[in-house]
Design a protein around this motif. Structure first.
Motif, mmCIF file in Angstrom:
data_model
loop_
_atom_site.group_PDB
_atom_site.id
_atom_site.type_symbol
_atom_site.label_atom_id
_atom_site.label_comp_id
_atom_site.label_asym_id
_atom_site.label_seq_id
_atom_site.Cartn_x
_atom_site.Cartn_y
_atom_site.Cartn_z
ATOM 1 N N PHE A 26 0.727 -1.128 -0.086
ATOM 2 C CA PHE A 26 0.026 0.191 0.256
ATOM 3 C C PHE A 26 0.893 1.462 -0.092
ATOM 4 N N ILE A 27 1.752 1.156 0.891
ATOM 5 C CA ILE A 27 2.869 2.604 0.909
ATOM 6 C C ILE A 27 3.508 2.685 -0.202
ATOM 7 N N PHE A 28 3.993 1.669 -1.009
ATOM 8 C CA PHE A 28 4.590 1.713 -2.496
ATOM 9 C C PHE A 28 3.619 2.062 -3.398
ATOM 10 N N ALA A 29 2.145 1.733 -3.382
ATOM 11 C CA ALA A 29 1.497 1.892 -4.393
ATOM 12 C C ALA A 29 0.922 3.404 -4.289
ATOM 13 N N ILE A 30 0.888 3.908 -3.221
ATOM 14 C CA ILE A 30 0.811 5.356 -3.235
ATOM 15 C C ILE A 30 1.875 6.249 -3.251
ATOM 16 N N TRP A 31 2.880 6.106 -2.535
ATOM 17 C CA TRP A 31 4.076 7.070 -2.650
ATOM 18 C C TRP A 31 4.763 7.039 -3.899
ATOM 19 N N PHE A 32 4.972 6.017 -4.570
ATOM 20 C CA PHE A 32 5.699 5.966 -5.598
ATOM 21 C C PHE A 32 4.789 6.911 -6.815
ATOM 22 N N VAL A 62 6.717 -1.419 -14.235
ATOM 23 C CA VAL A 62 7.637 -1.341 -13.072
ATOM 24 C C VAL A 62 6.861 -1.700 -11.847
ATOM 25 N N LEU A 63 5.727 -1.287 -11.516
ATOM 26 C CA LEU A 63 4.854 -1.592 -10.368
ATOM 27 C C LEU A 63 4.623 -2.963 -10.290
ATOM 28 N N ALA A 64 3.994 -3.436 -11.407
ATOM 29 C CA ALA A 64 3.586 -4.937 -11.514
ATOM 30 C C ALA A 64 4.723 -5.738 -11.363
ATOM 31 N N ILE A 65 5.786 -5.362 -11.957
ATOM 32 C CA ILE A 65 7.097 -6.230 -11.419
ATOM 33 C C ILE A 65 7.442 -6.300 -9.980
ATOM 34 N N PHE A 66 7.434 -5.093 -9.102
ATOM 35 C CA PHE A 66 7.836 -4.943 -7.963
ATOM 36 C C PHE A 66 6.861 -5.914 -6.945
ATOM 37 N N MET A 67 5.646 -5.624 -7.422
ATOM 38 C CA MET A 67 4.369 -6.195 -6.368
ATOM 39 C C MET A 67 4.488 -7.672 -6.694
ATOM 40 N N GLY A 68 4.806 -8.142 -8.100
ATOM 41 C CA GLY A 68 4.977 -9.606 -8.005
ATOM 42 C C GLY A 68 6.336 -10.071 -7.197
ATOM 43 N N TYR A 69 7.268 -9.418 -7.215
ATOM 44 C CA TYR A 69 8.429 -9.819 -6.145
ATOM 45 C C TYR A 69 7.977 -9.591 -4.861
ATOM 46 N N LEU A 70 7.233 -8.499 -4.516
ATOM 47 C CA LEU A 70 7.182 -8.384 -3.209
ATOM 48 C C LEU A 70 6.001 -9.724 -2.610
ATOM 49 N N PHE A 71 5.073 -10.130 -3.243
ATOM 50 C CA PHE A 71 4.085 -10.934 -2.879
ATOM 51 C C PHE A 71 4.725 -12.335 -3.256
ATOM 52 N N ALA A 109 -2.961 -11.012 -6.474
ATOM 53 C CA ALA A 109 -2.846 -10.019 -5.221
ATOM 54 C C ALA A 109 -1.895 -8.995 -5.895
ATOM 55 N N ALA A 110 -0.871 -9.132 -6.644
ATOM 56 C CA ALA A 110 0.063 -8.128 -7.139
ATOM 57 C C ALA A 110 -0.815 -7.454 -8.344
ATOM 58 N N TYR A 111 -1.261 -7.896 -9.109
ATOM 59 C CA TYR A 111 -2.086 -7.403 -10.240
ATOM 60 C C TYR A 111 -3.044 -6.186 -9.403
ATOM 61 N N GLY A 112 -3.663 -6.718 -8.610
ATOM 62 C CA GLY A 112 -4.865 -5.887 -7.825
ATOM 63 C C GLY A 112 -4.158 -4.592 -7.114
ATOM 64 N N MET A 113 -2.949 -4.700 -6.594
ATOM 65 C CA MET A 113 -2.242 -3.612 -6.091
ATOM 66 C C MET A 113 -1.638 -2.830 -7.248
ATOM 67 N N THR A 114 -1.281 -3.277 -8.559
ATOM 68 C CA THR A 114 -0.928 -2.386 -9.350
ATOM 69 C C THR A 114 -2.235 -1.506 -10.051
ATOM 70 N N ILE A 115 -3.311 -2.271 -10.219
ATOM 71 C CA ILE A 115 -4.423 -1.364 -10.546
ATOM 72 C C ILE A 115 -4.820 -0.262 -9.542
ATOM 73 N N LEU A 116 -4.784 -0.577 -8.377
ATOM 74 C CA LEU A 116 -4.954 0.410 -7.419
ATOM 75 C C LEU A 116 -3.908 1.623 -7.465
ATOM 76 N N SER A 117 -2.818 1.198 -7.560
ATOM 77 C CA SER A 117 -1.760 2.314 -7.870
ATOM 78 C C SER A 117 -1.825 3.259 -9.311
ATOM 79 N N VAL A 118 -2.438 2.549 -10.177
ATOM 80 C CA VAL A 118 -2.689 3.226 -11.409
ATOM 81 C C VAL A 118 -3.776 4.201 -11.234
#
Length: 234
Positions: A26-32, A62-71, A109-118
């Motif tokens: 969440f922090i990364f999805a908002i801050w970045f 870039v976010l999708a890749i990072f979220m995939g790594y994170l989860f 889960a990673a895709y959902g967070m990426t959509i939120l960031s978009v």
């Protein structure tokens, strides 16, 4: 197929219930997106919709890749650390099925967070832009076709690597990924400038690269053996 969906469901629920990972996501999805979007809006000299489309094309991949790594780190490496991966290895299921089920659950889960960031990025741009913004329709293809591929490719490659490597090597993998992430941020900005916007050519490029990465992860997972994974846990 039913077994695959059971594994995927387990991994998805486990991912969204992990408070530590979710807070970091969440922090990364908002801050970045907020800070990068502010930079793009400040330097726009042409159509803001075109610039924002090009910015989102770079940022979201870039976010999708990072979220995939994170989860995926939680789904694969954590199970090696606490030994629960042994339960999967003793089950009547192939390693390929284990990998595929985990990748499906993690990438959801990673895709959902990426959509939120978009969505956050678009909202920030609309609120701060002094003029109206019309986003290119090609962005819908990017969001609904390209991003799921990259979320799955990232989770797949990282997951296969974490299963293959030993415990000490996995620690270096995380640091290496951070350097790769920084390189991608600047590399994509050079390759596709926001002023040029999102084009069919860039989408074909993103699509082909994502499919290649996904196939690399699948091939790597297919070369794994249960004996190899057991040896790396010790």
């Amino acid at each position: 197929m039913k077994l695959l969906l059971v594994i995927a469901r387990k991994e998805f629920l486990q991912a969204i219930r992990n408070k530590g990972v979710m807070v970091a996501a969440f922090i990364f999805a908002i801050w970045f997106p907020v800070f990068t979007t502010l930079g793009v809006l400040t330097g726009i000299s042409g159509d803001p919709g075109t610039a924002l489309g090009g910015h989102l094309a770079n940022l979201s991949v870039v976010l999708a890749i990072f979220m995939g790594y994170l989860f995926s780190s939680d789904a694969f490496f954590r199970e090696k650390k606490d030994g629960t991966i042994m339960t999967f290895l003793c089950a009547p299921v192939s390693l390929r099925q284990i990998w595929e089920g985990k990748v499906i659950g993690v990438s959801m889960a990673a895709y959902g967070m990426t959509i939120l960031s978009v969505l956050i990025t678009v909202a920030v741009a609309i609120l701060l832009s002094p003029v109206g913004i019309t986003l290119p329709l090609l962005l819908l293809v990017h969001v609904f076709v390209i991003l799921p591929i990259y979320a799955a490719a990232s989770a797949g490659v990282i997951g296969a690597a974490q299963l293959y490597l030993g415990m000490r090597e996995n620690q270096f993998l995380g640091m290496g990924f951070i350097f790769l992430f920084i390189f991608m941020v600047f590399g994509l900005q050079v390759l596709i400038s926001p002023e040029g916007g999102i084009t069919i050519l860039t989408e074909v490029f993103f699509g082909l690269m994502g499919i290649v990465l996904l196939l690399v992860g699948r091939r790597w997972a297919g070369r794994l053996s249960k004996e190899r994974i057991v040896r790396t846990i010790a």
